[in-house]
Design a protein around this motif. Structure first.
Motif, mmCIF file in Angstrom:
data_model
loop_
_atom_site.group_PDB
_atom_site.id
_atom_site.type_symbol
_atom_site.label_atom_id
_atom_site.label_comp_id
_atom_site.label_asym_id
_atom_site.label_seq_id
_atom_site.Cartn_x
_atom_site.Cartn_y
_atom_site.Cartn_z
ATOM 1 N N TYR A 1 56.742 93.639 50.312
ATOM 2 C CA TYR A 1 57.213 91.956 49.465
ATOM 3 C C TYR A 1 56.207 91.015 50.595
ATOM 4 O O TYR A 1 55.527 91.720 51.052
ATOM 5 C CB TYR A 1 58.307 92.001 50.163
ATOM 6 C CG TYR A 1 59.470 93.089 50.001
ATOM 7 C CD1 TYR A 1 60.085 92.771 48.789
ATOM 8 C CD2 TYR A 1 60.063 94.296 50.920
ATOM 9 C CE1 TYR A 1 61.113 93.844 48.321
ATOM 10 C CE2 TYR A 1 60.884 94.913 49.733
ATOM 11 C CZ TYR A 1 61.873 95.180 49.164
ATOM 12 O OH TYR A 1 62.611 95.386 48.804
ATOM 13 N N MET A 2 56.034 89.866 49.669
ATOM 14 C CA MET A 2 55.062 89.443 49.855
ATOM 15 C C MET A 2 55.530 87.939 49.835
ATOM 16 O O MET A 2 56.818 87.295 48.218
ATOM 17 C CB MET A 2 53.745 89.315 49.816
ATOM 18 C CG MET A 2 53.374 89.400 47.576
ATOM 19 S SD MET A 2 51.967 89.039 46.816
ATOM 20 C CE MET A 2 52.267 87.494 47.145
ATOM 21 N N CYS B 1 58.555 87.780 47.099
ATOM 22 C CA CYS B 1 58.277 89.634 45.626
ATOM 23 C C CYS B 1 58.048 90.820 46.094
ATOM 24 O O CYS B 1 57.393 90.734 47.574
ATOM 25 C CB CYS B 1 57.114 88.197 45.077
ATOM 26 S SG CYS B 1 57.193 86.538 44.698
ATOM 27 N N ARG B 2 58.443 91.103 45.148
ATOM 28 C CA ARG B 2 57.999 92.987 45.927
ATOM 29 C C ARG B 2 57.410 93.176 44.562
ATOM 30 O O ARG B 2 57.002 93.063 43.664
ATOM 31 C CB ARG B 2 59.639 93.559 45.321
ATOM 32 C CG ARG B 2 59.527 95.360 45.231
ATOM 33 C CD ARG B 2 60.397 95.499 45.101
ATOM 34 N NE ARG B 2 60.029 97.305 45.116
ATOM 35 C CZ ARG B 2 60.779 98.382 44.144
ATOM 36 N NH1 ARG B 2 61.889 97.742 43.362
ATOM 37 N NH2 ARG B 2 61.031 99.656 44.118
ATOM 38 N N LEU B 3 56.402 93.186 45.634
ATOM 39 C CA LEU B 3 54.523 94.306 44.377
ATOM 40 C C LEU B 3 54.823 95.582 43.270
ATOM 41 O O LEU B 3 55.562 96.484 44.196
ATOM 42 C CB LEU B 3 54.067 94.106 46.309
ATOM 43 C CG LEU B 3 53.126 93.784 45.935
ATOM 44 C CD1 LEU B 3 52.218 94.312 47.255
ATOM 45 C CD2 LEU B 3 52.454 92.486 45.673
ATOM 46 N N ARG B 4 55.068 95.858 42.671
ATOM 47 C CA ARG B 4 55.169 96.718 41.803
ATOM 48 C C ARG B 4 53.655 97.371 42.090
ATOM 49 O O ARG B 4 53.122 98.554 41.723
ATOM 50 C CB ARG B 4 54.658 96.254 41.133
ATOM 51 C CG ARG B 4 56.646 95.678 40.183
ATOM 52 C CD ARG B 4 56.823 95.945 39.074
ATOM 53 N NE ARG B 4 58.065 94.812 38.690
ATOM 54 C CZ ARG B 4 59.461 95.802 38.853
ATOM 55 N NH1 ARG B 4 59.757 97.040 39.047
ATOM 56 N NH2 ARG B 4 60.369 95.376 38.729
ATOM 57 N N LYS B 5 52.557 96.892 41.907
ATOM 58 C CA LYS B 5 51.199 97.240 42.383
ATOM 59 C C LYS B 5 49.699 96.796 43.319
ATOM 60 O O LYS B 5 50.571 95.531 44.487
ATOM 61 C CB LYS B 5 50.038 97.227 40.753
ATOM 62 C CG LYS B 5 50.726 97.766 39.532
ATOM 63 C CD LYS B 5 50.339 98.824 39.005
ATOM 64 C CE LYS B 5 48.819 99.368 39.176
ATOM 65 N NZ LYS B 5 48.473 100.531 38.648
ATOM 66 N N SER B 6 49.021 97.637 43.470
ATOM 67 C CA SER B 6 48.620 97.506 44.875
ATOM 68 C C SER B 6 47.960 95.795 44.938
ATOM 69 O O SER B 6 47.074 95.381 43.936
ATOM 70 C CB SER B 6 47.143 98.275 45.107
ATOM 71 O OG SER B 6 46.145 97.796 46.400
ATOM 72 N N LEU B 7 47.640 94.562 46.016
ATOM 73 C CA LEU B 7 46.286 93.610 45.444
ATOM 74 C C LEU B 7 45.500 94.056 46.763
ATOM 75 O O LEU B 7 45.015 95.280 47.921
ATOM 76 C CB LEU B 7 47.506 92.876 46.312
ATOM 77 C CG LEU B 7 48.573 92.240 45.411
ATOM 78 C CD1 LEU B 7 49.652 90.843 45.818
ATOM 79 C CD2 LEU B 7 47.615 91.378 44.203
#
Length: 421
Positions: free
Chosen positions: A37-38, A54-60
């Protein structure tokens, strides 16, 4: 880096095309296996729920997992196409199927591709484009900051732009060139150990030198010396650094050629006993060629004090043997098998006697057991020790301060030359 040089040698000798590829926004392709999460990014906050995350679905970019997940995504796709990991280098993937040989060498978001079947490579690139934002940069020309120039008889590797930038950052673009990267030991006896006024500048320049040695083994010994004093540099250490910069100024266009010829490995190993006056540790140095091409070299201070010059040479011989065994395994995976034992040239007969004959155990029982594996590889036929005179020892340039004539002679034997030569 030895893998890159070996791959260049393979492609050149087999007359294969060597393509350079790049992936845009590589880290965004990674799949996340964990819940991460971010905070809501600036400018995109939800006014009704300012405390939501926000829950990440892909890498950042910025995630600690991002490089690993990208590598897993890319290599997983390549394994689905029939590639396998090299046992010698995890960044090298190999496809051997139906007389098709393709090699992919990965470095973060850039990679090199070569092989013996251009239609198969074209199909592979099309599949890669369907999954990733792939940019095909054509034949190799600039990889990891290394300029790869095509010449009439092969490749020429240099870092002239990087060296020029380094001199400019240091303010030495108009300095007087020096004939060698180190001054003679007689000039170093009156050492000024007054602390240097700006250690940060020293560390930045010394650290930058290390990257320049990728194509300049003639700088390796001097760079090793200046990098040993990064923690607490003195005025004398900065003088040594300035000497190295002045030598670079006079050899800006120098680099490493790769040419076609036989593909037999051979190595040179040397040591300078108790060379460091501060702790009396020895310096090991060795370099390995495949045919006429220099592909691997090392300069390193030994971790323990050697009780004799024979012991120092023996430890260096052991380190060179480790490198040779790894290179033989890598060459075999690239279909460059070494049918004959790899010759290691050593100028110390006592060290060679210890390596070959177990009756010397009483003299070496204080040496760690991991150094004694040389005898196994001699017995198996993987390596062969050959004596040569100290005058012919190329690895001297990696372990000692040398006079200009001797330095130039050994630099030429290392094949380091100007791109204009």
């Amino acid at each position: 880096m030895p893998t890159i040089r070996l791959l260049l040698t393979l492609a050149l000798n087999r007359q294969w095309q060597l393509l350079q590829l790049d992936v845009s926004n590589a880290f965004l392709h990674g799949d996340l296996l964990d819940d991460i999460y971010m905070r809501q990014p600036p400018g995109f906050q939800n006014p009704q729920h300012p405390d939501f995350v926000c829950r990440l679905r892909k890498s950042l970019y910025g995630l600690k997992q991002a490089p690993r997940q990208w590598f897993l995504k890319l290599t997983g796709f390549l394994q689905d196409q029939g590639f396998r990991f090299s046992h010698s280098d995890p960044s090298l993937l190999i496809l051997n199927k139906d007389n098709i040989h393709i090699y992919i060498l990965i470095y973060v978001d850039g990679f090199l591709v070569t092989g013996n079947n251009e239609p198969a490579i074209t199909r592979l690139l099309k599949q890669l484009r369907s999954q990733f934002a792939l940019k095909q940069l054509g034949d190799i020309s600039l990889f990891l900051g290394i300029q790869v120039l095509r010449t009439s008889n092969g490749y020429f590797l240099n870092q002239t732009h990087y060296a020029s930038k380094l001199l400019n950052d240091a303010g030495y673009t108009d300095c007087k060139p020096a004939p060698t990267p180190t001054s003679s030991p007689s000039k170093q006896k009156t050492a000024d150990r007054t602390p240097f006024s700006d250690p940060t500048v020293y560390r930045r320049l010394a650290g930058s030198m290390q990257y320049l040695t990728i194509t300049r083994p003639d700088l390796a010994f001097a760079t090793n010396i200046v990098c040993q004093h990064m923690q607490d540099p003195s005025n004398q250490d900065f003088k040594a650094l300035k000497r190295l910069l002045r030598y670079i100024k006079g050899t800006l266009s120098y680099g490493l050629p790769i040419t076609t010829e036989n593909l037999e490995l051979h190595s040179y190993t040397d040591a300078d006993w108790a060379t460091d006056a501060s702790d009396r540790k020895s310096i090991s140095g060795f370099c390995t060629f495949i045919g006429p091409n220099l592909i691997s070299w090392t300069v390193k201070k030994q971790v323990t004090v050697a009780k004799s010059s024979t012991e120092a040479e023996y430890r260096s011989l052991s380190a060179a043997t480790s490198e040779v065994i790894w290179l033989r395994r890598l060459a075999a995976e690239l279909n460059l098998p070494q049918e004959k034992p790899t010759i290691i040239h050593c100028d110390n007969t006592s060290a060679m006697a210890i390596a070959k004959n177990p009756v010397f155990h009483a003299r070496t029982k204080h040496i760690e057991i991991d150094y004694h594996f040389i005898r196994e590889h001699i017995g198996s036929g993987a390596i062969q020790l050959t004596h040569l005179s100290s005058k012919e020892q190329i690895a001297d340039i990696l372990t000692k301060h040398l006079s200009p004539p001797r330095f130039n002679e050994l630099r030429s034997k290392l094949t380091i030359r100007s791109s204009n030569a």
